[in-house]
Design an enzyme around this catalytic site. Structure first.
Site, PDB file in Angstrom:
ATOM      1  N   CYS A  46       0.698  -1.181   0.041  1.00 15.12           N
ATOM      2  CA  CYS A  46       0.018  -0.152  -0.124  1.00 15.12           C
ATOM      3  C   CYS A  46       0.888   1.155   0.141  1.00 15.12           C
ATOM      4  O   CYS A  46       1.534   1.583  -1.161  1.00 15.12           O
ATOM      5  CB  CYS A  46      -0.986  -0.132   1.291  1.00 15.12           C
ATOM      6  SG  CYS A  46      -2.392   1.219   0.887  1.00 15.12           S
ATOM      7  N   HIS A  50      -3.695  -5.086   0.792  1.00 17.66           N
ATOM      8  CA  HIS A  50      -2.996  -5.628   2.285  1.00 17.66           C
ATOM      9  C   HIS A  50      -3.315  -7.058   2.319  1.00 17.66           C
ATOM     10  O   HIS A  50      -4.437  -7.424   2.747  1.00 17.66           O
ATOM     11  CB  HIS A  50      -3.751  -4.765   3.326  1.00 17.66           C
ATOM     12  CG  HIS A  50      -3.404  -3.520   3.512  1.00 17.66           C
ATOM     13  ND1 HIS A  50      -2.241  -2.942   4.026  1.00 17.66           N
ATOM     14  CD2 HIS A  50      -3.732  -2.186   2.937  1.00 17.66           C
ATOM     15  CE1 HIS A  50      -2.141  -1.336   3.819  1.00 17.66           C
ATOM     16  NE2 HIS A  50      -3.354  -1.294   3.355  1.00 17.66           N
ATOM     17  N   GLU A  60      -1.982  -8.846   4.592  1.00 20.94           N
ATOM     18  CA  GLU A  60      -1.778  -9.038   6.121  1.00 20.94           C
ATOM     19  C   GLU A  60      -2.920  -8.672   6.999  1.00 20.94           C
ATOM     20  O   GLU A  60      -3.541  -9.049   8.036  1.00 20.94           O
ATOM     21  CB  GLU A  60      -0.578  -8.107   6.726  1.00 20.94           C
ATOM     22  CG  GLU A  60      -1.069  -6.767   7.025  1.00 20.94           C
ATOM     23  CD  GLU A  60      -1.131  -5.603   5.888  1.00 20.94           C
ATOM     24  OE1 GLU A  60      -0.735  -6.326   4.836  1.00 20.94           O
ATOM     25  OE2 GLU A  60      -1.155  -4.563   5.900  1.00 20.94           O
TER      26      GLU A  60
END
Lengths: 755, 255
Positions: free
Chosen positions: B88, B217, B219
């Protein structure tokens, strides 16, 4: 010597007399502004505090009730540590009406500091919003509705706190006074809570100001929010609105987390408090007086953004992004080093820093010095102590008995589409997709996935926390007391629907002018409702906020707006329940009881019909149903669940089916059996489908039906209403509605406002 | 010996903790390094640039951070073959630093992740990314299957890949487009792209394959509890989904 008029303060003549008598002299300009802020409704709750005392604030889950900047609820234990959820709730209504972006952004900024200063890591925000009519693209109302959402989005996203819950209503009664309520939530080990007061033995300790350089913004903010909004004054009020700096706040939060770690290693007890209303004066006076101390502040030590600020502006101006520490002198240098060198505050924003501005004193006086002179010297408890304004109020008249004919002569398909497109029902996604709902990587259920947001706030632990908000202005217009009960009922229901046990509440009470007996009467009635529902659901209030004077110059006030947030605890996030239907061939149950009470419903609104009777809440009945949902969730019996609210059962079913219509997935539809079979004719079919009487829809796998019905054996109001299918169709009896079409109708309306 | 991974924290970064947590859960010896301690970066073997709003996204997301002292070490390391992964805002910084696609001069970007289209707003939405190059093309991607589909959250206001037509051709033909946005069933069309990115691009890799810049993202969809559909039969607190990328990265670092 100064007069209230020349100093432009809102203190009333009797209050000015009281101050002069107590001081034995006329107050200085700085003192006038200090009392103006401290004695404003915003800070003192002078006309509301005695009513608020009737709210339940104690219970098994309460770690810290409403006394400091936030309340704390016990979430659960992991690895021998007890974890608390820190929660605060506030409004930023007036500023948001005038400058929506900055007003709403600083609302998030302020509430986040309330949670941070308890020693907590900030884990979520939520935003209950009430806007006026937004149909006209050129209207101020549209500007407010867009600007406020952009402000919340810009601020929350940048500081990296997920927005996991919220709601929005649009109503003409909010045309001149929008409501921007904000909730923030944090996580803290209960052994590491930092309090908003100077601890024992703090005499002689340092008072450290940290954050943004003080500037003239936000001067007069506390009294501004305690006056009615007059359009002619809007321009001058703009100076009272603060300027947000989420970039600085991001760094300030991280630096403060580092300080928490430093204190933890040394097992030190200190004080930490957010600067809100009343600025440096309000915060330093409250943190010291709460510990039984006084304070001496040297305003010349305050880091300023521009030279030449008057002492009253430095003292009570509400520049954002600031906090105050009360620290033992031997660690002050280390804390300053963390903020100023390790996190380089002075390089992050012009002249931002941590700096010692004064001393905690054993004499209980509050003293401000400026250019070597004493510009304020008062008894600290007189400044911060509770003042009380007992105003007369008139209870709202009970609604008259009325004829309530069943709804007939309307085509179901037309009705369904009009309800789904209604401003209070249609998809909120165009709004909430502007919010980062998943930053921090702890989000289990983001905005839109279910009735409440859910986080796993302790990395490595199965613990979950749920947050849901509610407050229905269509109800409040009809019955402020019952509407308040419904706000609690819906907030609790939202949390239960995801499989969380409600453990506590916060409230933000937005009302009109307390000096008008009928407005104050609505407030008093709502508090009675809030108290009753809270006691019934065993969910106490641990924090809250009152916002009065939500009235325009023309005397147009908002409807009574008690807005409630509910915190739920989840032992193991493996048991969390989501809203979308999971598979064809499941059995659908409605847990609830349709009532022939359509007052305030979306159904009557689309029909243009008026009735005054709201659904009543049978608390024993509701409690048994909540227990059933939680037991079924824990037993992994619920494939999906959704609370029934705006738009009733039919809307709930659609909202469970819509997410399955995604590319690359098998659609799941719904077949509902003839409603009269399960309502036994107590209400008409349309009442059964659209009444907003609460309850839940749950989806049970065919193989689990026996187990679920076993759990539901003793619970009243559990109805098998139909099944899920593999067709993208909502079928009711022999009528079938295309879910793709309904989804399009439901998805479209807010896209124009939030493209 | 396990190699050390630095997770860089610029002023304004906001995703460092979750990035660190998942790297560690995937076996990485990962540590946060703050901007005031830039010189520490010299001793790390690999760099991860997490999400956020470094330097408030002033001028253009990543533009100022690309000139931060920390990036001197990252640029030097990348040129020496160290692995670098930006997510990002981290991806935006890598493009602004000229490390990706890495075909021009350092700090002279030839492409950018810029203002979303069609509406220039921040949008937070779940996405799927499809591996669009041979996993052998980059050591960071070697742990993935060909055509792998990875879940993630897209959460940005400036994620639309933009460059001249010529540069876009070069990116495509040079195998720089590592991931494209896709639907859950792996199909690819414009409706899967949340920001009107050119080439449907979700992630770019540099020529040498050691620097990966990814807008979404992984994660945030990297543990089983993140994703309702993975819950049954899986331990809730285990890495899954997007963690496949972190695992592959850590394996490449430790290889």
């Amino acid at each position: 010597m100064a007069s209230a008029e020349t100093a432009n303060v809102a203190l009333r003549p009797d209050e000015l007399r009281r101050i002069a008598e107590r001081l034995g002299r006329e107050p200085s300009v700085v003192e006038l502004h200090a009392f103006d802020a401290q004695w404003s409704e915003h800070c003192s709750y002078k006309s509301s505090r005695h009513h608020l005392k009737t709210l339940p604030t104690d219970g098994a889950s309460v770690v810290l009730g409403p006394a400091e900047d936030s309340g704390i609820l016990h979430l659960g234990e992991h690895d021998g540590e007890r974890y608390g959820i820190v929660i605060a709730h506030e409004s930023h209504n007036h500023p948001s009406q005038v400058v929506p972006f900055e007003g709403a952004a600083t609302g998030i900024g302020g509430i986040v500091r309330d949670v941070l200063c308890m020693g907590a890591e900030v884990i979520a925000v939520a935003d209950p919003l009430r806007f006026g009519r937004v149909d006209d693209a050129q209207s101020h109302q549209r500007y407010v509705a867009q600007g406020a959402v952009d402000g919340i989005s810009a601020y929350g996203n940048a500081i990296g706190v997920p927005n996991i819950a919220g709601d929005v209503y649009f109503d003409e009664r909010f045309d001149d006074n929008c409501l921007v309520n904000v909730v923030a939530m944090g996580i803290v080990k209960e052994s590491e809570i930092i309090h908003s007061y100077a601890p024992k033995g703090a005499g002689g300790w340092d008072i450290v100001l940290v954050g943004k350089a003080t500037d003239p913004s936000g001067f007069g903010g506390a009294s501004f929010s305690s006056l009615t909004l007059d359009a002619a004054d809007e321009a001058s009020n703009k100076g009272a609105v603060q300027v947000p700096d989420p970039f600085l706040k991001n760094v300030l939060m991280r630096a403060s987390y580092r300080v928490f770690g430093y204190l933890r290693e040394r097992k030190l007890t200190v004080g930490f408090k957010d600067l809100g209303a009343g600025g440096i004066m309000g915060c330093s006076a409250e943190i010291c007086s709460a510990g039984g101390y006084g304070a001496t502040i040297d305003l010349d030590k305050v880091n300023l953004a521009i030279d030449g600020l008057k002492p009253e502006v430095i003292a009570v101006g509400e520049t954002q992004e600031r906090l105050i520490w009360v620290l033992p002198p031997e660690i002050t240098a280390d804390v300053l080093r963390i903020y100023n060198e390790e996190f380089t505050l002075p390089q992050i924003a012009h002249n931002a820093r941590a700096v010692v501005i004064g001393t905690v004193t054993d004499e209980t006086r509050y003293v401000l010095r400026h250019h070597g002179e004493t510009v304020m010297d008062v008894e600290i408890d007189f400044l911060t102590g509770s003042i009380r304004d007992e105003l007369p109020y008139a209870q709202p008249a009970p609604s008259a008995a009325e004829e309530r004919p069943l709804v007939t002569g309307v085509q179901l398909d037309e009705l369904l589409e009009r309800v789904l497109a209604h401003r209070d029902v249609c998809s909120r996604e165009p709004l909430y997709r502007r919010y980062d709902s998943v930053v921090r990587g702890c989000t289990v259920l983001p905005r839109g996935a279910a009735d409440a947001g859910v986080l796993a706030p302790v990395p490595g632990a199965p613990l979950g926390v749920a947050l849901g908000v509610a407050g229905n202005p269509r109800y409040a217009k009809l019955d402020p007391r019952l509407a308040a009960e419904h706000a609690v009922y819906e907030a609790v229901r939202r949390v239960v629907a995801v499989g969380a046990r409600p453990i506590g509440l916060t409230d933000c009470l937005n009302f009109g002018n307390p000096r008008k007996p009928d407005h104050l009467g609505e407030f008093v009635a709502s508090i009675a409702g809030l108290a009753q529902a809270s006691a019934a659901f065993d969910a106490p209030y641990v924090s809250g906020n009152v916002s009065l004077y939500n009235e325009s110059a023309g005397g147009k006030a908002i409807p009574a707006s008690p807005i409630v947030a509910c915190v739920g605890a989840i032992e193991d996030v493996a048991h969390v329940v989501t809203m979308p239907l999971k598979a064809a061939g499941s059995v659908l149950y409605y847990i609830g009881r349709p009532q022939n009470a359509l007052g305030g419903s979306v159904l009557l609104d689309v029909l243009g019909r008026h009735e005054a009777v709201l659904p009543r809440i049978d608390y024993d009945f509701a409690a048994a149903q909540h227990a059933l949902v939680l037991n079924a969730a824990r037993a992994n019996l619920l494939r999906s669940a959704h609370q029934v609210g705006n738009g009733g059962l039919a809307t709930a079913l659609c909202e469970m089916a819509f997410p399955t219509l995604r590319r690359g997935r098998a659609p799941i539809g719904v077949q509902i059996d003839e409603p009269w079979q399960w309502t036994h004719g107590a209400v008409g079919d349309l009442e059964a489908l659209f009444a907003e009487t609460g309850g839940f829809v749950v989806e049970i796998a065919a193989a689990d039906v026996e187990a679920f019905e076993g759990l539901a054996d003793d619970v009243e109001g559990v109805w098998e209403i139909g099944v899920t299918t593999d067709q993208p169709v909502l079928a009711i009896d022999d009528e079938a509605f295309d879910l793709h079409r309904l989804r399009d109708v439901w998805s479209a309306p807010l896209r124009e406002v939030y493209p | 010996m396990t190699k050390k991974i630095a997770v860089l924290v610029f002023p304004g970064t906001n995703s460092e903790e979750e990035t660190l947590r998942l790297l560690r859960a995937c076996g990485g010896d990962a540590h946060l390094v703050h901007w005031s301690r830039a010189a520490l970066l010299r001793d790390f073997d690999a760099y991860v640039l997490p999400g956020g709003f470094a330097y408030e996204d002033r001028i253009r997301a990543g533009a100022i951070a690309a000139h931060d002292e920390m990036m001197d070490y990252v640029i030097e390391g990348a040129q020496a073959g160290k692995l670098v992964y930006g997510i990002c805002n981290g991806a935006q910084i890598l493009l602004e630093a000229g490390l990706v696609p890495g075909t021009g001069e350092v700090r002279r970007p030839t492409a950018a992740f810029t203002r979303n289209g069609p509406v220039p707003h921040f949008v937070c939405t779940h996405v799927w990314m499809k591996l669009a190059i041979d996993p052998q093309r980059s050591p960071i991607l070697r742990g993935l299957e060909r055509g792998a589909l990875v879940p993630a959250w897209s959460a940005h206001g400036e994620g639309r890949l933009a460059a001249t037509a010529e540069e876009l051709r070069a990116l495509r033909d040079g195998g720089h487009v590592a991931f494209v946005y896709a639907h859950e069933d792996g199909s690819v069309d414009d409706s899967a792209i949340p920001n009107q990115a050119a080439l449907g691009c979700a992630a770019l890799v540099n020529r040498a394959g050691n620097v990966l810049a990814m807008m979404p993202h992984p994660e945030r969809d990297g543990w089983t509890f993140h994703h309702p559909d993975r819950r049954r039969g899986n331990a809730m607190l285990e890495p899954s989904g997007g963690a496949v990328l972190f695992r592959s990265f850590v394996q490449a670092v430790n290889a």
